[in-house]
Design an enzyme around this catalytic site. Sequence first.
Site, PDB file in Angstrom:
ATOM      1  N   CYS A   1       5.857   0.050   7.033  1.00  8.85           N
ATOM      2  CA  CYS A   1       5.432   1.160   6.221  1.00  8.85           C
ATOM      3  C   CYS A   1       6.884   1.742   5.290  1.00  8.85           C
ATOM      4  CB  CYS A   1       5.413   2.261   6.725  1.00  8.85           C
ATOM      5  SG  CYS A   1       4.723   3.399   6.878  1.00  8.85           S
ATOM      6  N   LEU A   2       6.532   1.910   3.848  1.00  6.91           N
ATOM      7  CA  LEU A   2       7.397   2.155   3.316  1.00  6.91           C
ATOM      8  C   LEU A   2       8.203   3.379   3.485  1.00  6.91           C
ATOM      9  CD1 LEU A   2       5.921   1.565  -0.570  1.00  6.91           C
ATOM     10  CD2 LEU A   2       7.646  -0.168   1.062  1.00  6.91           C
TER      11      LEU A   2
ATOM     12  N   HIS B   1      -1.807   7.641   6.875  1.00  6.41           N
ATOM     13  CA  HIS B   1      -0.935   8.256   6.452  1.00  6.41           C
ATOM     14  C   HIS B   1      -1.643   9.572   5.932  1.00  6.41           C
ATOM     15  CE1 HIS B   1       2.872   6.302   6.394  1.00  6.41           C
ATOM     16  NE2 HIS B   1       1.972   4.941   5.666  1.00  6.41           N
TER      17      HIS B   1
ATOM     18  N   GLY C   1       0.892  -1.112  -0.451  1.00  2.00           N
ATOM     19  CA  GLY C   1       0.053  -0.277   0.224  1.00  2.00           C
ATOM     20  C   GLY C   1       1.287   1.294   0.142  1.00  2.00           C
TER      21      GLY C   1
ATOM     22  N   HIS D   1      -4.212   1.662   7.842  1.00  2.00           N
ATOM     23  CA  HIS D   1      -3.109   1.755   7.465  1.00  2.00           C
ATOM     24  C   HIS D   1      -2.458   3.405   7.042  1.00  2.00           C
ATOM     25  CE1 HIS D   1       1.679   1.713   7.967  1.00  2.00           C
ATOM     26  NE2 HIS D   1       1.774   2.143   6.660  1.00  2.00           N
ATOM     27  N   GLU D   2      -2.811   2.626   5.447  1.00  2.00           N
ATOM     28  CA  GLU D   2      -3.454   4.172   4.703  1.00  2.00           C
ATOM     29  C   GLU D   2      -3.820   5.030   5.092  1.00  2.00           C
ATOM     30  OE1 GLU D   2      -0.122   3.765   2.663  1.00  2.00           O
ATOM     31  OE2 GLU D   2      -0.034   1.227   2.984  1.00  2.00           O
TER      32      GLU D   2
ATOM     33  N   GLN E   1       2.863   9.826   1.093  1.00  2.00           N
ATOM     34  CA  GLN E   1       3.416   9.245   1.749  1.00  2.00           C
ATOM     35  C   GLN E   1       4.503   9.691  -0.066  1.00  2.00           C
ATOM     36  OE1 GLN E   1       2.370   5.664   2.192  1.00  2.00           O
ATOM     37  NE2 GLN E   1       5.311   4.869   3.079  1.00  2.00           N
TER      38      GLN E   1
END
Length: 170
Positions: free
Chosen positions: A92-93, A138, A46, A134-135, A51
Amino acid sequence: MAQLTILRYPDPRLHTVARPVAVVDERIRRLVDDMLETMYAADGVGLAATQVDVHEQVIVMDTSPTHDQPRVLINPEIVERSDDKSFADEGCLSVPAIYDRVERHARVKVRALGRDGEPYEFEAEGLTAVCVQHEMDHLLGKVFVEYLSPFKRERIRSKMLKKVREEQRV
Ligand code: ZN
């Protein structure tokens, strides 16, 4: 298509609150395609526009085991959440190589616009439910490490800053 640069925690831009997309046009579709390319290249499931330093409500995801079922969420909303919660290890990226347990709603029902601006709804559980929540965090300027204890968060923060310093030296 192009790969975008992913902001890394503790970059303060990760705490920006995203605004809704006003119109799903060519610019948004290009963003979606670039975000998908960036997510797949980074082996993520994701990615939120926050991000990649674009502060509009756009998320791409692919939680399929075969990594060939991209899902696009523009202006997503959670319309139902289960009372029961579950814990899962999240990564997480924007926080590479850090994984920790976070509690989330076990199931959520989501309403969003797709890549062409068409509204749709879906129910998510398991990894997909974790990923959506999670996304969507963000987009509110929240990174998953904020659910951890202040002690753990501080440790992650210094680890990330150290990594950035090392990379800059090279
Ligand atoms: Zn993330």
